[in-house]
Design a protein around this motif. Structure first.
Motif, short mmCIF file in Angstrom:
data_model
loop_
_atom_site.label_atom_id
_atom_site.label_comp_id
_atom_site.label_asym_id
_atom_site.label_seq_id
_atom_site.Cartn_x
_atom_site.Cartn_y
_atom_site.Cartn_z
N HIS A 61 25.68 -24.34 6.33
CA HIS A 61 24.86 -23.16 6.07
C HIS A 61 23.38 -23.55 6.13
O HIS A 61 23.01 -24.63 5.67
CB HIS A 61 25.20 -22.59 4.68
CG HIS A 61 24.78 -21.18 4.51
ND1 HIS A 61 23.48 -20.81 4.26
CD2 HIS A 61 25.48 -20.02 4.59
CE1 HIS A 61 23.39 -19.51 4.16
NE2 HIS A 61 24.60 -19.00 4.36
N PRO A 62 22.52 -22.69 6.70
CA PRO A 62 21.10 -23.04 6.82
C PRO A 62 20.42 -23.30 5.48
O PRO A 62 19.49 -24.10 5.42
CB PRO A 62 20.48 -21.84 7.53
CG PRO A 62 21.53 -20.82 7.69
CD PRO A 62 22.83 -21.41 7.31
N ARG A 63 20.91 -22.69 4.39
CA ARG A 63 20.27 -22.92 3.07
C ARG A 63 20.37 -24.39 2.68
O ARG A 63 19.49 -24.93 2.01
CB ARG A 63 20.88 -22.02 2.01
CG ARG A 63 22.29 -22.40 1.61
CD ARG A 63 22.86 -21.57 0.45
NE ARG A 63 24.26 -21.86 0.30
CZ ARG A 63 25.25 -21.10 0.74
NH1 ARG A 63 24.98 -19.96 1.35
NH2 ARG A 63 26.50 -21.46 0.57
N ASN A 91 24.80 -18.68 9.55
CA ASN A 91 24.32 -17.97 8.38
C ASN A 91 25.36 -16.92 7.98
O ASN A 91 25.09 -15.73 7.98
CB ASN A 91 22.97 -17.32 8.67
CG ASN A 91 22.27 -16.91 7.41
OD1 ASN A 91 22.72 -17.21 6.31
ND2 ASN A 91 21.17 -16.20 7.56
#
Length: 191
Positions: free
Chosen positions: A69-71, A122
């Protein structure tokens, strides 16, 4: 309620990357000492990715890709290392999802470091990453969601990573609560 699975699971594996190793991977009673049966939990582990302990990684032996996940990359300050690349992957709900890019990161598991390509998605999920076939097969690992462990051979012997059973149970409860809430909302709309 507690019961025990009826059989041992044994897999024999010969390794190309370790020419002189031929081991059996066995799941037995000692692997489910702290588990309650029946359970329906995903195998959720923590791995060291790019020198960071990343929690809430789902091991999915039916996934053809490793996903992050980009986070997570933002927290690791690696978002500028994402290589733009768009491919289509099928998500949990069978919807086709588009990736934002890919990134190659070192994954350390019990003394074995493997450069792994992660596809950046995402997608709404409680997991920080998903470990799929590319990592599992290269590590010659055998995951078991039933026993909540993933085992793999190394030059130093057979190693295992225990699943975070309580985390998986928490996610399962959250998913059940969300499903129940959505069903209630749907019933109120139809009324």
């Amino acid at each position: 309620m507690s019961s025990s699975p009826p059989h041992k699971l044994k897999r024999s594996i010969t390794h190309e990357r370790y020419d002189d190793i031929e081991d059996s991977i066995i799941f037995d009673k000692s692997d489910f000492d702290d588990l309650s049966f029946p359970h329906y939990d995903d195998l959720v582990i923590t791995l060291c990715i790019a020198d960071t302990d990343v929690k809430r990684i789902m091991v999915d032996d039916s996934s053809s890709a490793c996903i992050i996940h980009p986070r997570v990359l933002v927290q690791m300050r690696l978002e500028d290392k994402i290589i733009p690349c768009c491919i289509m992957l099928t998500g949990f709900n069978n919807a086709v999802e588009q990736t934002l890019g890919k990134i190659v990161l070192p994954v350390l598991a019990r003394g074995v470091t493997l450069e792994t390509t992660f596809h950046v998605m995402n997608q709404e999920t409680a997991y920080n990453a998903i470990i799929g076939h590319p990592w599992i097969h290269t590590m010659r690992a055998i995951p078991s969601s039933l026993y909540q462990v993933i085992k793999f051979p190394t030059l130093w012997g057979m190693f295992s990573i225990r699943g975070e059973h309580h985390t998986a149970q928490e996610f399962y409860r959250i998913a059940q609560d969300c499903t129940h809430t959505q069903q209630l909302k749907g019933a109120n709309v139809e009324a």
